[in-house]
Design an enzyme around this catalytic site. Structure first.
Site, PDB file in Angstrom:
ATOM      1  N   SER A  39      -5.337  45.711   1.097  1.00 16.15           N
ATOM      2  CA  SER A  39      -4.349  44.980   0.319  1.00 16.15           C
ATOM      3  C   SER A  39      -4.940  44.529  -1.004  1.00 16.15           C
ATOM      4  O   SER A  39      -6.036  43.988  -1.059  1.00 16.15           O
ATOM      5  CB  SER A  39      -3.888  43.786   1.135  1.00 16.15           C
ATOM      6  N   LYS A  40      -4.177  44.795  -2.081  1.00 15.62           N
ATOM      7  CA  LYS A  40      -4.650  44.364  -3.389  1.00 15.62           C
ATOM      8  C   LYS A  40      -3.885  43.114  -3.807  1.00 15.62           C
ATOM      9  O   LYS A  40      -4.095  42.568  -4.846  1.00 15.62           O
ATOM     10  CB  LYS A  40      -4.393  45.450  -4.430  1.00 15.62           C
ATOM     11  N   ARG A  41      -2.958  42.735  -2.957  1.00 15.00           N
ATOM     12  CA  ARG A  41      -2.052  41.666  -3.365  1.00 15.00           C
ATOM     13  C   ARG A  41      -2.749  40.329  -3.583  1.00 15.00           C
ATOM     14  O   ARG A  41      -2.565  39.688  -4.578  1.00 15.00           O
ATOM     15  CB  ARG A  41      -0.903  41.515  -2.374  1.00 15.00           C
ATOM     16  N   GLY A  65      -5.650  39.981  -4.312  1.00 13.17           N
ATOM     17  CA  GLY A  65      -6.700  40.138  -5.330  1.00 13.17           C
ATOM     18  C   GLY A  65      -8.094  40.022  -4.738  1.00 13.17           C
ATOM     19  O   GLY A  65      -9.080  40.046  -5.452  1.00 13.17           O
TER      20      GLY A  65
END
Ligand code: GLU
Length: 509
Positions: A277-279, A281
Site C-alpha cells: 500500500s502506498k496510501r 506513504g
C-alpha cells in the site's frame, strides 16, 4: 560464448558499436528503469537492489534510466529524489542522469530521436502503421466490448489502410499514432526466474501503440530501443512485465536486434498477500530517511522475505547480500514483507552501527545535527553524544528515539519543584547529598552494575524513605520524569558533573 546464469545456459551476445554507444563493451549491463511518476518505494528499491547486486556480482554496470515518457503523470522532483534514494541506500548507479555515461542521455524524454528512428524503420518495413482512429471511435469500441463482457482491444482497422489512404489523411493533417503490427504466433522465451514462457499476444490484444500522438513513444517501444542502444545484457524487472515481454521480443525481431536476457522478479507484497500500500506513504524510502532509518535496515528487510539469498536472517548488510546473492535461487513466489518486524531489524542494525567506530562517528554527527535543530541554542559535545549512544546500544531502534520527550533530560535540565520532592520524602536533601557522595567516590569508569549495587546498599539504609521512593525521587530530580531508565543509567549517561548539579536541586531543599 556461454555464461551460466539462472536455469539455462545463456548465450551472451557481444555487440559492436552502435553509433550512440562507442564505450567499452561490458558484458553485464543492467538497468533500473523507474518512471518518475512517484517516489521510490520499497518495491522499487528491491528491484534496484537486485540489479545492483547482479551487476556487482558479475563485474558489470548498473544503470539508472528514467522512463519519463508519460508526460501527464510526471511528479515534479521525483526523478532527482529517486537517484538521491539510491545513493542514500548505498547502491548508486554507475551511469545515470546525474552521473552521465557513454550511453546517455539517461532520461527517455531526451532520447526521442532514437525512438523516431526505430519507428521509421518499422513503418518502412511494414511492421508498424499509422492509426488515425479517433479517440471517440476507440472509446465506443471499448464500451461495446465491456457491454458484451469482452476484454477491450483495438480491432486493427488501420492496418488495412492503403498507402494512398494514408497519404490522403496525412495531407489533411489528421492526428495519428503509430501501432506495431502484432504477428500471429509468438516466440516462447526462457525467463531466468519463471522458466519457459509463452504468450500468444496477438490472440488477446489489438496492435499496441508504440508512438503516441504527442510524438512520445510508449513504454513498450522505448524500453526495447533503450535496452538495445544502452547495450543492456540482462533485464531484471518486476513480474508485472512478464506478460509484456513477448511484445518486446516481437519488436526486437522486427527491428532485427538481438534481445537481452530476461529475469522477472516476484512482486513484493504485504504480509497478507495484498498489494504494497502506498496510501499511508509508509513504504516510500524518503519517509524512512526522514524518520532516521539506516539504509542497512531497509536493504535487510526487503531481502528477508524472499529468494535470491541463502535463507532469511536478520542483520545482513550489503557486502553480505552481495556474497549470498544468486539469481538462480530466486523463486517465483511473491515476497511477503512483514513490516511489523521493522523494529527488530532497526535494533540490530543500529547496534551494529554503534559498535563500528566509523559508523558510530557518522551517527554522532547525525545526532548532533538533529539536536542542534531541536534545541537551537544548546551545543552538544561529541564525546557526550557518543557515550549516550554506547549506553543505549541494544535498546534504541532509531537515532530519532533520542529526541523523544523521554530522553529530553539527556539534553536539557529539567525544572523540578522543591515541593514535589518534599512531597515524596522529607529526606530529599539527604538522598541528594548521599548520591552526590557516591558519585564523588566512584571510579570514573564505574559500571552500571556497580553503581546500581552501591545505590541500593546505601539508600536502603535510610530510615524514613523506602528504596523505591528514593528511586522515584532521584529519577524526578535527574530527568523530571516519573518513569524511565534506571537511575544508575541516568547517572552514567549524564556523567558525574551534570548529575551532581541536578542532585543539588534536591540537597538544596
Ligand atoms: N518504467 C517501468 C516501471 O516503472 C520499467 C519496467 C522495466 O523495467 O522494463 O516499472
Amino acid at each position: 560464448m556461454k555464461l551460466l546464469l539462472g536455469r539455462v545456459l545463456l548465450p551472451v551476445v557481444r555487440r559492436g558499436s552502435r553509433g550512440c554507444t562507442g564505450g567499452p563493451q561490458k558484458e553485464v549491463r543492467v538497468r533500473f528503469a523507474p518512471s518518475p511518476t512517484g517516489f521510490l518505494h520499497l518495491g522499487g528499491l528491491r528491484t534496484a537492489l537486485y540489479n545492483y547486486l547482479f551487476a556487482k556480482k558479475h563485474g558489470g554496470v548498473f544503470i539508472l534510466r528514467l522512463e519519463d515518457t508519460d508526460r501527464s503523470r510526471l511528479v515534479p522532483g521525483s526523478a532527482e529524489r529517486i537517484e538521491d534514494m539510491l545513493e542514500w541506500a548505498g547502491i548508486p548507479p554507475d551511469e545515470s542522469p546525474r552521473r552521465g555515461g557513454l550511453y546517455g542521455p539517461y532520461e527517455q524524454s531526451r532520447r526521442l530521436n532514437f525512438y523516431h528512428e526505430a519507428v521509421q524503420t518499422l513503418l518502412e518495413s511494414g511492421a508498424a502503421y499509422r492509426c488515425f482512429c479517433t479517440q471517440q471511435r476507440l472509446e465506443l469500441m471499448k464500451k461495446e466490448a465491456l457491454r458484451s463482457r469482452e476484454t477491450p482491444r483495438y480491432d486493427n482497422r488501420c492496418r488495412h489502410l492503403t498507402s494512398s489512404q494514408v497519404q490522403e489523411k496525412l495531407a489533411k493533417n489528421l492526428p495519428f499514432v503509430v501501432r506495431f503490427q502484432l504477428p500471429s504466433g509468438a516466440p516462447s522465451f526462457q525467463d531466468l526466474v519463471y522458466g519457459r514462457t509463452h504468450h500468444n499476444v496477438a490472440s488477446v490484444e489489438g496492435d499496441p501503440v508504440i508512438l503516441k500522438g504527442d510524438g512520445f513513444p510508449t513504454y513498450h517501444l522505448a524500453n526495447v530501443v533503450d535496452d538495445y542502444k544502452m547495450d543492456v545484457s540482462h533485464v531484471l524487472r518486476g513480474e508485472e512485465w512478464l506478460i509484456s515481454t513477448t511484445k518486446h521480443l516481437l519488436l526486437y525481431q522486427a527491428l532485427g536486434w538481438p534481445p537481452p536476457a530476461y529475469a522477472h522478479l516476484p512482486l513484493l507484497l504485504n504480509k497478507d498477500g495484498s498489494k504494497l500500500s502506498k496510501r499511508q506513504g509508509d513504504i516510500y524510502i524518503q519517509h524512512f530517511v526522514q524518520r532516521g532509518f539506516l539504509p542497512d535496515t531497509l536493504l535487510d528487510i526487503i531481502t528477508n522475505c524472499g529468494s535470491g539469498f541463502s535463507g532469511n536472517q536478520v542483520g545482513r548488510t550489503l557486502p553480505e547480500l552481495l556474497r549470498q546473492f544468486n539469481l538462480r535461487s530466486t523463486s517465483t513466489h511473491s515476497a511477503l514483507l512483514d513490516l511489523d518486524k521493522l523494529p527488530e531489524f532497526c535494533k540490530v542494525h543500529l547496534s551494529r552501527w554503534i559498535e563500528g567506530a566509523d559508523t558510530r562517528a557518522q551517527l554522532v554527527e547525525q545526532l548532533q545535527t538533529l539536536l542542534q535543530e531541536k534545541y537551537k541554542d544548546v551545543t552538544f559535545d561529541k564525546t557526550y553524544i557518543e557515550r549516550i549512544l554506547m549506553l543505549r546500544k541494544g535498546h534504541l531502534h532509531l537515532l530519532t528515539d533520542l529526541l523523544s520527550p523521554d530522553f529530553s533530560y539527556l539534553w536539557i535540565r529539567p525544572s523540578v519543584q522543591q515541593e514535589e520532592l518534599q512531597r515524596l520524602s522529607s529526606e530529599a536533601a539527604e538522598i541528594g547529598s548521599l548520591v552526590v557522595r557516591i558519585l564523588q567516590n566512584s571510579h570514573k569508569d564505574t559500571s552500571l552494575e556497580l553503581l546500581s549495587k552501591e545505590l541500593k546498599s546505601q539508600l536502603q539504609l535510610l530510615k524514613a524513605t523506602k528504596y523505591s521512593t528514593s528511586m522515584k525521587l532521584l529519577r524526578l530530580v535527574l530527568s523530571g520524569l516519573e518513569t524511565g531508565p534506571s537511575v544508575a543509567e541516568m547517572l552514567l549517561s549524564l556523567g558525574p558533573e551534570e548529575s551532581i548539579i541536578r542532585l543539588q536541586t534536591a540537597s538544596s531543599g
